[in-house]
Design a protein around this motif. Structure first.
Motif, PDB file in Angstrom:
ATOM      1  N   LEU A 117      67.395  13.018  39.184  1.00 35.50           N
ATOM      2  CA  LEU A 117      67.944  14.360  38.951  1.00 35.50           C
ATOM      3  C   LEU A 117      69.415  14.424  39.329  1.00 35.50           C
ATOM      4  O   LEU A 117      70.250  14.927  38.556  1.00 35.50           O
ATOM      5  CB  LEU A 117      67.161  15.401  39.754  1.00 35.50           C
ATOM      6  N   ILE A 118      69.756  13.913  40.494  1.00 35.71           N
ATOM      7  CA  ILE A 118      71.149  13.950  40.953  1.00 35.71           C
ATOM      8  C   ILE A 118      72.052  13.197  39.978  1.00 35.71           C
ATOM      9  O   ILE A 118      73.132  13.683  39.603  1.00 35.71           O
ATOM     10  CB  ILE A 118      71.255  13.354  42.369  1.00 35.71           C
ATOM     11  N   LEU A 119      71.613  12.014  39.551  1.00 33.07           N
ATOM     12  CA  LEU A 119      72.425  11.214  38.631  1.00 33.07           C
ATOM     13  C   LEU A 119      72.585  11.911  37.279  1.00 33.07           C
ATOM     14  O   LEU A 119      73.675  11.909  36.691  1.00 33.07           O
ATOM     15  CB  LEU A 119      71.804   9.842  38.446  1.00 33.07           C
ATOM     16  N   LEU A 120      71.521  12.509  36.769  1.00 35.09           N
ATOM     17  CA  LEU A 120      71.599  13.206  35.482  1.00 35.09           C
ATOM     18  C   LEU A 120      72.521  14.413  35.552  1.00 35.09           C
ATOM     19  O   LEU A 120      73.292  14.675  34.620  1.00 35.09           O
ATOM     20  CB  LEU A 120      70.199  13.641  35.034  1.00 35.09           C
ATOM     21  N   LEU A 121      72.473  15.137  36.660  1.00 41.31           N
ATOM     22  CA  LEU A 121      73.366  16.285  36.821  1.00 41.31           C
ATOM     23  C   LEU A 121      74.823  15.831  36.886  1.00 41.31           C
ATOM     24  O   LEU A 121      75.715  16.476  36.325  1.00 41.31           O
ATOM     25  CB  LEU A 121      72.991  17.079  38.077  1.00 41.31           C
ATOM     26  N   LEU A 122      75.060  14.717  37.567  1.00 40.21           N
ATOM     27  CA  LEU A 122      76.427  14.177  37.645  1.00 40.21           C
ATOM     28  C   LEU A 122      76.922  13.726  36.272  1.00 40.21           C
ATOM     29  O   LEU A 122      78.133  13.722  36.008  1.00 40.21           O
ATOM     30  CB  LEU A 122      76.473  12.999  38.622  1.00 40.21           C
ATOM     31  N   LEU A 123      75.975  13.365  35.391  1.00 42.39           N
ATOM     32  CA  LEU A 123      76.330  12.915  34.041  1.00 42.39           C
ATOM     33  C   LEU A 123      76.346  14.054  33.026  1.00 42.39           C
ATOM     34  O   LEU A 123      76.428  13.820  31.820  1.00 42.39           O
ATOM     35  CB  LEU A 123      75.354  11.829  33.579  1.00 42.39           C
ATOM     36  N   GLY A 124      76.271  15.277  33.517  1.00 45.05           N
ATOM     37  CA  GLY A 124      76.444  16.431  32.634  1.00 45.05           C
ATOM     38  C   GLY A 124      75.194  17.142  32.184  1.00 45.05           C
ATOM     39  O   GLY A 124      75.269  18.099  31.406  1.00 45.05           O
ATOM     40  N   ALA A 125      74.018  16.689  32.623  1.00 50.38           N
ATOM     41  CA  ALA A 125      72.784  17.386  32.241  1.00 50.38           C
ATOM     42  C   ALA A 125      72.727  18.733  32.950  1.00 50.38           C
ATOM     43  O   ALA A 125      73.380  18.944  33.977  1.00 50.38           O
ATOM     44  CB  ALA A 125      71.567  16.546  32.605  1.00 50.38           C
ATOM     45  N   ARG A 126      71.946  19.667  32.403  1.00 48.45           N
ATOM     46  CA  ARG A 126      71.779  20.993  32.980  1.00 48.45           C
ATOM     47  C   ARG A 126      70.319  21.200  33.360  1.00 48.45           C
ATOM     48  O   ARG A 126      69.417  20.699  32.696  1.00 48.45           O
ATOM     49  CB  ARG A 126      72.221  22.071  31.993  1.00 48.45           C
ATOM     50  N   LEU A 127      70.090  21.964  34.422  1.00 49.37           N
ATOM     51  CA  LEU A 127      68.732  22.173  34.922  1.00 49.37           C
ATOM     52  C   LEU A 127      67.759  22.690  33.852  1.00 49.37           C
ATOM     53  O   LEU A 127      66.652  22.175  33.732  1.00 49.37           O
ATOM     54  CB  LEU A 127      68.758  23.112  36.134  1.00 49.37           C
ATOM     55  N   PRO A 128      68.132  23.719  33.072  1.00 51.38           N
ATOM     56  CA  PRO A 128      67.177  24.234  32.071  1.00 51.38           C
ATOM     57  C   PRO A 128      66.733  23.189  31.059  1.00 51.38           C
ATOM     58  O   PRO A 128      65.568  23.161  30.651  1.00 51.38           O
ATOM     59  CB  PRO A 128      67.962  25.369  31.398  1.00 51.38           C
ATOM     60  N   GLU A 129      67.648  22.298  30.647  1.00 52.04           N
ATOM     61  CA  GLU A 129      67.284  21.307  29.636  1.00 52.04           C
ATOM     62  C   GLU A 129      66.433  20.185  30.221  1.00 52.04           C
ATOM     63  O   GLU A 129      65.860  19.384  29.481  1.00 52.04           O
ATOM     64  CB  GLU A 129      68.540  20.716  28.983  1.00 52.04           C
ATOM     65  N   LEU A 130      66.310  20.149  31.562  1.00 49.37           N
ATOM     66  CA  LEU A 130      65.465  19.162  32.227  1.00 49.37           C
ATOM     67  C   LEU A 130      64.110  19.761  32.614  1.00 49.37           C
ATOM     68  O   LEU A 130      63.351  19.159  33.378  1.00 49.37           O
ATOM     69  CB  LEU A 130      66.169  18.624  33.480  1.00 49.37           C
ATOM     70  N   GLY A 131      63.822  20.923  32.072  1.00 45.00           N
ATOM     71  CA  GLY A 131      62.548  21.573  32.370  1.00 45.00           C
ATOM     72  C   GLY A 131      62.543  22.383  33.635  1.00 45.00           C
ATOM     73  O   GLY A 131      61.484  22.749  34.143  1.00 45.00           O
ATOM     74  N   LEU A 132      63.722  22.684  34.166  1.00 46.71           N
ATOM     75  CA  LEU A 132      63.827  23.426  35.426  1.00 46.71           C
ATOM     76  C   LEU A 132      64.426  24.807  35.201  1.00 46.71           C
ATOM     77  O   LEU A 132      65.109  25.359  36.061  1.00 46.71           O
ATOM     78  CB  LEU A 132      64.672  22.629  36.431  1.00 46.71           C
ATOM     79  N   GLY A 133      64.176  25.357  34.033  1.00 43.86           N
ATOM     80  CA  GLY A 133      64.665  26.689  33.700  1.00 43.86           C
ATOM     81  C   GLY A 133      63.525  27.645  33.423  1.00 43.86           C
ATOM     82  O   GLY A 133      62.374  27.417  33.813  1.00 43.86           O
ATOM     83  N   LYS A 134      63.816  28.714  32.727  1.00 41.09           N
ATOM     84  CA  LYS A 134      62.838  29.744  32.421  1.00 41.09           C
ATOM     85  C   LYS A 134      61.771  29.196  31.477  1.00 41.09           C
ATOM     86  O   LYS A 134      62.072  28.512  30.509  1.00 41.09           O
ATOM     87  CB  LYS A 134      63.529  30.947  31.782  1.00 41.09           C
ATOM     88  N   GLY A 135      60.514  29.538  31.763  1.00 44.23           N
ATOM     89  CA  GLY A 135      59.409  29.067  30.943  1.00 44.23           C
ATOM     90  C   GLY A 135      58.891  30.130  29.994  1.00 44.23           C
ATOM     91  O   GLY A 135      59.394  31.255  29.944  1.00 44.23           O
ATOM     92  N   HIS A 136      57.874  29.754  29.236  1.00 42.08           N
ATOM     93  CA  HIS A 136      57.278  30.647  28.241  1.00 42.08           C
ATOM     94  C   HIS A 136      55.757  30.575  28.348  1.00 42.08           C
ATOM     95  O   HIS A 136      55.166  29.508  28.182  1.00 42.08           O
ATOM     96  CB  HIS A 136      57.728  30.228  26.843  1.00 42.08           C
ATOM     97  N   ARG A 137      55.127  31.703  28.672  1.00 40.00           N
ATOM     98  CA  ARG A 137      53.669  31.801  28.790  1.00 40.00           C
ATOM     99  C   ARG A 137      53.084  30.686  29.652  1.00 40.00           C
ATOM    100  O   ARG A 137      52.028  30.111  29.345  1.00 40.00           O
ATOM    101  CB  ARG A 137      53.032  31.809  27.407  1.00 40.00           C
ATOM    102  N   VAL A 138      53.782  30.396  30.750  1.00 44.10           N
ATOM    103  CA  VAL A 138      53.396  29.293  31.635  1.00 44.10           C
ATOM    104  C   VAL A 138      52.017  29.510  32.240  1.00 44.10           C
ATOM    105  O   VAL A 138      51.140  28.635  32.171  1.00 44.10           O
ATOM    106  CB  VAL A 138      54.449  29.132  32.750  1.00 44.10           C
ATOM    107  N   TRP A 139      51.794  30.672  32.841  1.00 39.76           N
ATOM    108  CA  TRP A 139      50.561  30.882  33.598  1.00 39.76           C
ATOM    109  C   TRP A 139      49.357  31.049  32.691  1.00 39.76           C
ATOM    110  O   TRP A 139      48.235  30.748  33.078  1.00 39.76           O
ATOM    111  CB  TRP A 139      50.737  32.067  34.545  1.00 39.76           C
ATOM    112  N   ARG A 140      49.555  31.511  31.470  1.00 43.37           N
ATOM    113  CA  ARG A 140      48.460  31.560  30.508  1.00 43.37           C
ATOM    114  C   ARG A 140      47.980  30.145  30.197  1.00 43.37           C
ATOM    115  O   ARG A 140      46.765  29.882  30.153  1.00 43.37           O
ATOM    116  CB  ARG A 140      48.925  32.262  29.230  1.00 43.37           C
ATOM    117  N   VAL A 141      48.919  29.246  29.976  1.00 41.66           N
ATOM    118  CA  VAL A 141      48.563  27.859  29.674  1.00 41.66           C
ATOM    119  C   VAL A 141      47.928  27.188  30.886  1.00 41.66           C
ATOM    120  O   VAL A 141      46.932  26.461  30.763  1.00 41.66           O
ATOM    121  CB  VAL A 141      49.811  27.083  29.202  1.00 41.66           C
ATOM    122  N   VAL A 142      48.485  27.420  32.071  1.00 47.61           N
ATOM    123  CA  VAL A 142      47.921  26.842  33.293  1.00 47.61           C
ATOM    124  C   VAL A 142      46.475  27.296  33.487  1.00 47.61           C
ATOM    125  O   VAL A 142      45.577  26.481  33.753  1.00 47.61           O
ATOM    126  CB  VAL A 142      48.766  27.232  34.523  1.00 47.61           C
TER     127      VAL A 142
END
Length: 298
Positions: free
Chosen positions: A145-170
């Motif tokens: 995670l640290i290396l990807l962020l240093l290389l320009g990745a963003r948290l949401p595009e790594l699955g660490l952002g807002k979700g959609h109907r998460v708890w229904r699926v869970v």
């Protein structure tokens, strides 16, 4: 749903996965290994995955900025592949050569430090192997995670952002394991505290950590260079090969049978978790489903 089925039938990636999976099943049959369990699991996964698609919306999937420099995108993918190979190799040696120390320059120093850290602070929080919990969390999630962020990745595009109907699926995916856990608590074969320690331990060493590495990192980095269905299939097959040590040990040391078993079972799980990730657009649902599957299987 009819359109979704047509899309799958037209997908070269889907047919590629199907051919590899069927070949693995045939090989297991030829070598005298039962495939009823793997086939039943695959059928259940396909049904649950189809329902997951039905109870979620066709909104935009997680995307990456189109303005990103190709060199950074390639470097991100190489970083992820490096950690997949590194941790896969360590896992293979751990399962196939118990007791053998894996000495890797630089990484072994980090691993030793995290293992000591886990041994110091996690014994009362996880079900077993506190050092392994810490090392896996660092190698599968924290350092990549640290290396990807240093290389320009963003948290949401790594699955660490807002979700959609998460708890229904869970709720849908964990309904059967939860019933099983409740029964075990009521009949006294386990306790809520034991389940909590097992859940947290699985979350650190397998559930969330593996989900980040394969779905949050690998699947999203692959999607920068190929279609979503190919990214989904490749990460699922990589997930199976990554478990080669565990599956080979289960098959008595036969590597080819271990590979076939992995494709028959782990690739189907990886495919389902990838679909859950695509449809919910963050790592919460696949992580919880992954942990519930591990706990249910144990």
């Amino acid at each position: 749903m009819k359109q979704k089925i047509n899309d799958v039938l037209k997908s070269c990636a889907a047919w590629f996965f199907a051919v590899i999976w069927i070949t693995s099943i045939i090989y297991l049959l030829i070598t005298g290994n039962g495939v009823i369990g793997s086939s039943a699991f695959a059928l259940g996964v396909l049904v649950f995955s189809a329902i997951t698609v039905a109870i979620t919306k066709d909104e935009a999937e997680i995307s990456t900025p189109e303005t990103r420099k190709p060199i950074l995108m390639w470097t991100q993918l190489l970083v992820v592949l490096f950690f997949v190979l590194l941790t896969g190799y360590r896992g293979f040696v751990f399962n196939m050569m118990p007791g053998r120390l894996v000495q890797i320059p630089i990484w072994s120093l980090f691993a030793g430090w995290f293992e000591n850290l886990g041994g110091r602070y996690l014994p009362n929080l996880v079900d077993h192997s506190p050092g392994t919990n810490a090392v896996n969390f660092a190698g599968y999630f924290l350092i990549p995670l640290i290396l990807l962020l240093l290389l320009g990745a963003r948290l949401p595009e790594l699955g660490l952002g807002k979700g959609h109907r998460v708890w229904r699926v869970v709720a849908f995916w964990v309904s059967i394991p939860v019933i099983f856990f409740i029964i075990n608590i009521l009949n006294g074969s386990t306790t809520l505290i034991q389940l909590a320690r097992m859940f947290f331990g699985n979350l650190l060493r397998n559930g969330f950590s593996e989900e980040f590495l394969f779905r949050g990192a690998l699947q999203t980095r692959l999607k920068q260079w190929m279609s979503s269905d190919w990214a989904l299939v490749i990460q699922a097959l990589a997930f199976a090969v990554w478990h080669l040590g565990t599956d080979t040990q289960f098959m008595g040391g036969d590597v080819l049978q271990g590979l076939a078993l992995g494709i028959a079972s782990h690739s189907m799980l990886g495919l389902a978790l990838g679909i859950i990730f695509q449809r919910t657009r963050n790592l919460i649902a696949p992580s919880i489903v992954h942990v519930a599957n591990n706990m249910f299987g144990s």
